[in-house]
Design an enzyme around this catalytic site. Structure first.
Site, mmCIF file in Angstrom:
data_model
loop_
_atom_site.group_PDB
_atom_site.id
_atom_site.type_symbol
_atom_site.label_atom_id
_atom_site.label_comp_id
_atom_site.label_asym_id
_atom_site.label_seq_id
_atom_site.Cartn_x
_atom_site.Cartn_y
_atom_site.Cartn_z
ATOM 1 N N LYS A 69 0.810 -1.227 0.000
ATOM 2 C CA LYS A 69 0.000 0.000 0.000
ATOM 3 C C LYS A 69 0.848 1.285 0.000
ATOM 4 O O LYS A 69 0.493 2.252 -0.656
ATOM 5 C CB LYS A 69 -0.955 0.007 1.193
ATOM 6 C CG LYS A 69 -2.076 -1.033 1.090
ATOM 7 C CD LYS A 69 -3.004 -0.918 2.287
ATOM 8 C CE LYS A 69 -4.146 -1.900 2.217
ATOM 9 N NZ LYS A 69 -5.158 -1.669 3.243
ATOM 10 N N ASP A 105 -10.221 2.834 2.278
ATOM 11 C CA ASP A 105 -10.470 2.274 3.619
ATOM 12 C C ASP A 105 -11.219 3.286 4.494
ATOM 13 O O ASP A 105 -12.112 2.912 5.263
ATOM 14 C CB ASP A 105 -9.153 1.902 4.314
ATOM 15 C CG ASP A 105 -8.632 0.544 3.863
ATOM 16 O OD1 ASP A 105 -9.437 -0.286 3.405
ATOM 17 O OD2 ASP A 105 -7.408 0.311 3.961
HETATM 18 P P1 NAP Z 1 -0.521 -3.012 11.695
HETATM 19 O O1 NAP Z 1 -0.114 -1.806 10.907
HETATM 20 O O2 NAP Z 1 0.408 -4.160 11.810
HETATM 21 O O3 NAP Z 1 -0.889 -2.495 13.192
HETATM 22 C C1 NAP Z 1 -1.261 -3.415 14.189
HETATM 23 C C2 NAP Z 1 -1.778 -2.659 15.406
HETATM 24 O O4 NAP Z 1 -2.268 -3.629 16.343
HETATM 25 C C3 NAP Z 1 -0.725 -1.842 16.131
HETATM 26 O O5 NAP Z 1 -1.318 -0.691 16.666
HETATM 27 C C4 NAP Z 1 -0.279 -2.810 17.249
HETATM 28 O O6 NAP Z 1 0.266 -2.166 18.370
HETATM 29 C C5 NAP Z 1 -1.612 -3.423 17.598
HETATM 30 N N1 NAP Z 1 -1.514 -4.718 18.287
HETATM 31 C C6 NAP Z 1 -1.140 -5.910 17.754
HETATM 32 N N2 NAP Z 1 -1.199 -6.881 18.694
HETATM 33 C C7 NAP Z 1 -1.610 -6.293 19.847
HETATM 34 C C8 NAP Z 1 -1.844 -6.762 21.174
HETATM 35 N N3 NAP Z 1 -1.673 -8.043 21.497
HETATM 36 N N4 NAP Z 1 -2.247 -5.879 22.110
HETATM 37 C C9 NAP Z 1 -2.455 -4.568 21.798
HETATM 38 N N5 NAP Z 1 -2.232 -4.067 20.559
HETATM 39 C C10 NAP Z 1 -1.815 -4.911 19.598
HETATM 40 O O7 NAP Z 1 -1.886 -3.627 11.142
HETATM 41 P P2 NAP Z 1 -3.041 -2.854 10.359
HETATM 42 O O8 NAP Z 1 -2.778 -2.911 8.912
HETATM 43 O O9 NAP Z 1 -3.233 -1.541 11.013
HETATM 44 O O10 NAP Z 1 -4.295 -3.819 10.622
HETATM 45 C C11 NAP Z 1 -4.899 -3.948 11.909
HETATM 46 C C12 NAP Z 1 -6.107 -4.864 11.818
HETATM 47 O O11 NAP Z 1 -7.100 -4.244 11.010
HETATM 48 C C13 NAP Z 1 -5.815 -6.210 11.166
HETATM 49 O O12 NAP Z 1 -6.453 -7.195 11.928
HETATM 50 C C14 NAP Z 1 -6.447 -6.086 9.788
HETATM 51 O O13 NAP Z 1 -6.895 -7.334 9.296
HETATM 52 C C15 NAP Z 1 -7.624 -5.175 10.078
HETATM 53 N N6 NAP Z 1 -8.098 -4.420 8.903
HETATM 54 C C16 NAP Z 1 -9.407 -4.527 8.569
HETATM 55 C C17 NAP Z 1 -9.891 -3.826 7.480
HETATM 56 C C18 NAP Z 1 -11.333 -3.957 7.083
HETATM 57 O O14 NAP Z 1 -11.673 -3.656 5.923
HETATM 58 N N7 NAP Z 1 -12.216 -4.378 7.975
HETATM 59 C C19 NAP Z 1 -9.036 -2.987 6.737
HETATM 60 C C20 NAP Z 1 -7.702 -2.879 7.140
HETATM 61 C C21 NAP Z 1 -7.237 -3.611 8.218
HETATM 62 P P3 NAP Z 1 1.847 -1.830 18.450
HETATM 63 O O15 NAP Z 1 2.048 -0.570 17.671
HETATM 64 O O16 NAP Z 1 2.099 -1.687 19.894
HETATM 65 O O17 NAP Z 1 2.568 -3.011 17.838
#
Ligand code: NAP
Length: 280
Positions: A69, A105
């Site tokens: 992305k 998004d």
């Molecule tokens: P990312 O950039 O890897 O960010 C992950 C986030 O989750 C960070 O803030 C991380 O905190 C936090 N995190 C991970 N494990 C954790 C835990 N055990 N306790 C507390 N915080 C935790 O991922 P992303 O791209 O933002 O995606 C996040 C989620 O959104 C994914 O599950 C993805 O599938 C979903 N998503 C859904 C859609 C939709 O259309 N519904 C679209 C996009 C993404 P730290 O910074 O402390 O590591």
């Protein structure tokens, strides 16, 4: 004269798990359009050449998923405001010979809230959990929607501070341990972390202090009802799952590539839920 068959793609690495083909191929069938939507696995070191070549390969555009992305944002000739502020592109198309990029998004997140819990528009204070790529889109969307107060809480506090700063003035970063008091003044809580995804577990969030009118949204959609949403529902709060965001973010791309604006229907939602259940 025979109708041109338009082809679109979703590219990522890996890409096998993507549900986007289920969504777009459903709309193609529904609208009786000749076209296709295909998954293409593109490793990071081949993404630049894929962008240069996709038109020659016969594609009119497509979706970009992880990990491309940010690269799509950097390489597209022109991008929309959401993409510029989020720093990521998830939708590509060609216009006047140039590759254009958008981030859908953020509008997808808002459209899902409008669809499932329209009362969220009365919310004044939102709390966003997370500071990754998805949280950026959510914070951008909430700020663009005119939300008065947006607080960002993340496990790694420095990332929340960085995200808030990127969208200043407005969003405020808060420490995770302040959540109990923040939730007392939260009308909309959004989980934009990967917490609750799959079988992974993490800290339980105590929702006891949330006002009865509050809306709790999760952008995770596997499982559809995350532990956070289950907890919120048990407390009688309005809940919004993450699947609708996935469905709504797909609408603008489809309209660009295939020329008709599709509808997010209950039938489509059930189709994707069945596909998720099949675990393919
Ligand atoms: P990312 O950039 O890897 O960010 C992950 C986030 O989750 C960070 O803030 C991380 O905190 C936090 N995190 C991970 N494990 C954790 C835990 N055990 N306790 C507390 N915080 C935790 O991922 P992303 O791209 O933002 O995606 C996040 C989620 O959104 C994914 O599950 C993805 O599938 C979903 N998503 C859904 C859609 C939709 O259309 N519904 C679209 C996009 C993404 P730290 O910074 O402390 O590591």
């Amino acid at each position: 004269m025979a109708e041109t068959t338009r082809r679109a793609f979703v590219c990522g690495h890996p890409v096998a798990h993507s549900r986007s083909p289920v969504i777009h191929n459903y709309w193609l069938r529904q609208l009786g359009l000749a076209g296709s939507y295909e998954k293409i696995d593109v490793p990071p070191d081949e993404f630049g050449s894929f962008l240069r070549d996709f038109q020659r390969m016969g594609f009119v555009g497509g979706n970009v998923t992880l990990p491309h992305k940010a690269a799509a944002f950097a390489l597209a000739s022109e991008t929309d405001e959401a993409a510029r502020l989020i720093g990521a592109v998830n939708t590509l198309w060609v216009e006047s010979g140039k590759i254009r990029g958008a981030n859908t998004d953020a509008p997808g997140f808002l459209a899902n809230l409008d669809d499932r819990a329209p009362q969220w528009r009365r919310a004044r204070a939102a709390t966003v959990l997370g500071a990754g790529g998805a949280a950026r889109a959510v914070v951008y969307a909430l700020k663009a929607s005119g939300m008065e107060t947006v607080r960002i809480v993340n496990r790694t506090a420095a990332k929340a501070a960085e995200l808030a700063e990127g969208f200043a003035p407005g969003p405020i970063a808060r420490e995770w341990n302040t959540l109990p008091s923040l939730l007392r003044e939260t009308d909309l809580l959004v989980n934009a972390t990967s917490l609750g995804m799959g079988t992974g577990s993490g800290p339980e969030i105590d929702l006891a202090a949330m006002p009865a009118h509050a809306v709790v949204a999760d952008i995770v959609y596997i499982p559809l009802e995350t532990p956070l949403l289950r907890n919120a529902r048990a407390r009688g709060l309005t809940t919004v799952d993450g699947l609708g965001m996935l469905l709504h973010q797909a609408v603008p791309g489809f309209a660009r590539w295939f020329g008709k604006r599709p509808q997010v229907t209950e039938e489509l939602r059930q189709l994707v839920i069945a596909d998720l259940g099949a675990g393919k």
